[in-house]
Motif scaffolding. Structure first.
Motif, mmCIF file in Angstrom:
data_model
loop_
_atom_site.group_PDB
_atom_site.id
_atom_site.type_symbol
_atom_site.label_atom_id
_atom_site.label_comp_id
_atom_site.label_asym_id
_atom_site.label_seq_id
_atom_site.Cartn_x
_atom_site.Cartn_y
_atom_site.Cartn_z
ATOM 1 N N TYR A 48 0.471 -7.289 0.146
ATOM 2 C CA TYR A 48 1.703 -6.558 -0.140
ATOM 3 C C TYR A 48 2.264 -6.020 1.173
ATOM 4 O O TYR A 48 1.498 -5.710 2.078
ATOM 5 C CB TYR A 48 1.404 -5.358 -1.050
ATOM 6 N N ILE A 103 9.379 8.788 -10.385
ATOM 7 C CA ILE A 103 9.445 7.398 -10.888
ATOM 8 C C ILE A 103 8.065 6.772 -10.705
ATOM 9 O O ILE A 103 7.623 6.547 -9.577
ATOM 10 C CB ILE A 103 10.514 6.590 -10.122
ATOM 11 N N LEU A 162 -13.721 -1.299 -9.210
ATOM 12 C CA LEU A 162 -12.995 -0.710 -8.089
ATOM 13 C C LEU A 162 -13.760 -0.884 -6.785
ATOM 14 O O LEU A 162 -14.998 -0.869 -6.768
ATOM 15 C CB LEU A 162 -12.759 0.786 -8.340
ATOM 16 N N LYS A 163 -12.973 -1.002 -5.723
ATOM 17 C CA LYS A 163 -13.573 -1.105 -4.399
ATOM 18 C C LYS A 163 -13.968 0.304 -3.918
ATOM 19 O O LYS A 163 -14.942 0.478 -3.205
ATOM 20 C CB LYS A 163 -12.530 -1.714 -3.455
ATOM 21 N N SER A 164 -13.184 1.286 -4.311
ATOM 22 C CA SER A 164 -13.476 2.653 -3.873
ATOM 23 C C SER A 164 -14.667 3.198 -4.666
ATOM 24 O O SER A 164 -14.860 2.873 -5.841
ATOM 25 C CB SER A 164 -12.251 3.551 -4.059
ATOM 26 N N PHE A 186 15.773 -0.906 -8.094
ATOM 27 C CA PHE A 186 16.322 0.346 -8.633
ATOM 28 C C PHE A 186 16.931 1.250 -7.561
ATOM 29 O O PHE A 186 17.568 2.239 -7.863
ATOM 30 C CB PHE A 186 15.270 1.094 -9.476
#
Ligand SMILES: Cc1cc2nc3c(=O)[nH]c(=O)nc-3n(C[C@H](O)[C@H](O)[C@H](O)COP(=O)(O)OP(=O)(O)OC[C@H]3O[C@@H](n4cnc5c(N)ncnc54)[C@H](O)[C@@H]3O)c2cc1C
Length: 388
Positions: free
Chosen positions: A316, A9, A49-51, A325
């Motif tokens: 987060y 998923i 991007l930070k990376s 789900f």
């Protein structure tokens, strides 16, 4: 009747890398989701991007298609270090990876997963049912966005989480307060300012701790702070090279490390834009918010701020109860750790046999590496070994 051996998923870096490693021959595999959807729709257009380039990738089993290969093929600027990767380039690369290595991918959202005798039944948004022996949840972090309590309960045109926004052009001419002190907060603030918004950044921190720009590293610095895919330092080297050893640490230690390692630090390349174009309210907390005439009035510990919109760049936290789900029966049977993340075996399996979680949801189990795209390398390899 089982339709597939493995159902994945989510088609971000983790889902796609796992699919490339686990693909047939020898087993049936299905993967659901729009490739790179989070990067295309839940991160701000124009972001870098930070990376570093060498640490930003998706992973095929033979390591043949890294970001460097893609950029070389397309004649795009690329460097392992010091040249920020544009979000659009990384998203295009991820989609090309999906075309080459994950031909079996299927668009579509999984709306429910139920346990059945021979494994699991997945219900798709169009009502189709898919039966699978194993399920790998590679659903990313967007379901876990956090808005601080003080800001909750207000209409989305007044307060929203930053992950709800990709195109910031609609904020031109508006006054926006970005809340947070990390990389996302600084990225959104810089890009909002560039989009023509009057931008404020409200942070509890005394100042923004920007990363240092690339510089020549002497022998001493290299010995003291060796490079790793998630940043310099011996701890980071350990967390990136030995996630399986990290997994064997006691739970309390793992959680403390994952929580504390790599604090909020905006990227060096947005510093100039933020310092020149954003009003930073440091050491400030929002104690109350009210709405008057369609605008938000923020009471700060050190002042008052009136804005059209408040953007919470406040992070987060894995919380399985927010995954719609995952049905009630599975929610009850998945054991979680003290941080609310699923307890996982060395093969990313939850306490429900055949149900696996990868990506950020596995960071408490395998360490900070799993919060970054580069953690998909270890993860995909580990899954491939375990499912032999
Ligand atoms: C603003 C921001 C900047 C970041 N910058 C970097 C960076 O520079 N470098 C880095 O390594 N990491 C970065 N990260 C972290 C990044 O999110 C992770 O590295 C990476 O996305 C993890 O990949 P993933 O496959 O686990 O998740 P995702 O890329 O989020 O992919 C998960 C996918 O699952 C899909 N999905 C979810 N639920 C379902 C469902 N029910 N049915 C079907 N599909 C579903 C989603 O649509 C999504 O496409 C950043 C994160 C943010 C928020």
């Amino acid at each position: 009747m089982v339709d597939t051996d493995i159902a994945i998923i989510g088609a971000g870096p983790y889902g796609l890398s796992a699919a490339a490693h686990l693909a047939p021959p020898g087993r049936r595999l299905r993967i659901f989701g729009t490739p790179m959807q989070t990067w295309r729709t839940r991160m701000p257009a124009g972001m870098h991007l930070k990376s570093e380039g060498f640490a930003s990738g998706l992973y095929d089993p033979r390591g043949k298609f890294r970001l460097s290969h893609y950029c070389r093929e397309r004649d795009l600027p690329y460097a392992d270090f010091g040249l920020p990767v544009p979000l659009a380039v990384f998203s295009d690369y991820g989609e090309e990876f999906a075309r080459r290595y994950v031909p079996m991918r299927e668009e579509g959202t999984v709306v429910a997963v139920h346990p059945v005798t021979a494994g699991f039944e997945l219900v798709m948004a169009d009502g189709t049912i898919v039966a699978s022996r194993r399920v790998i949840c590679a659903n990313g972090i967007t379901d876990y966005s956090i808005i601080p309590q003080t800001l909750q309960g207000l209409p989305p045109d007044i307060v929203s989480h930053c992950s709800a926004h990709h195109d910031l052009s609609g904020f031109a001419g508006k006054t926006v307060a970005v809340v947070g002190g990390g990389a996302s907060a600084a990225d959104y603030a810089a890009l909002l300012a560039q989009a023509g918004a009057t931008t404020h950044l409200v942070t509890r921190r005394p100042s923004l701790a920007f990363h240092l720009p690339p510089h020549r590293r002497g022998l001493r610095e290299r010995a003291k702070y060796p490079r790793s895919t998630i940043g310099p330092g011996w701890n980071s080297v350990f967390y990136t090279k030995l996630p399986q050893v990290f997994h064997a640490l006691p739970e309390a230690r793992r959680l403390a490390i994952t929580r504390g390692h790599l604090g909020p630090a905006p990227c060096w390349f947005v510093r100039d834009t933020v310092e020149k174009n954003v009003t930073v309210h440091a050491s400030a907390q929002i104690t109350a918010i009210s709405v008057k005439g369609g605008r938000a009035l923020l009471q700060l510990t050190n002042g008052v701020l009136e804005v059209d919109h408040v953007l919470a760049a406040t992070g987060y936290k894995t919380d399985l109860s927010r995954l719609n789900f995952i049905g009630a029966e599975l929610q009850r049977n998945i054991q979680t750790d003290a941080g609310g993340a699923p307890k996982l075996s060395a093969s990313f399996e939850t306490s429900v046999p055949g149900l696996h979680f990868v990506g950020a949801a596995a960071a408490n189990a395998f360490g900070p590496l799993l919060r970054f795209a580069c953690g998909a390398h270890f993860t995909a390899g580990r899954l491939a070994k375990s499912f032999k």
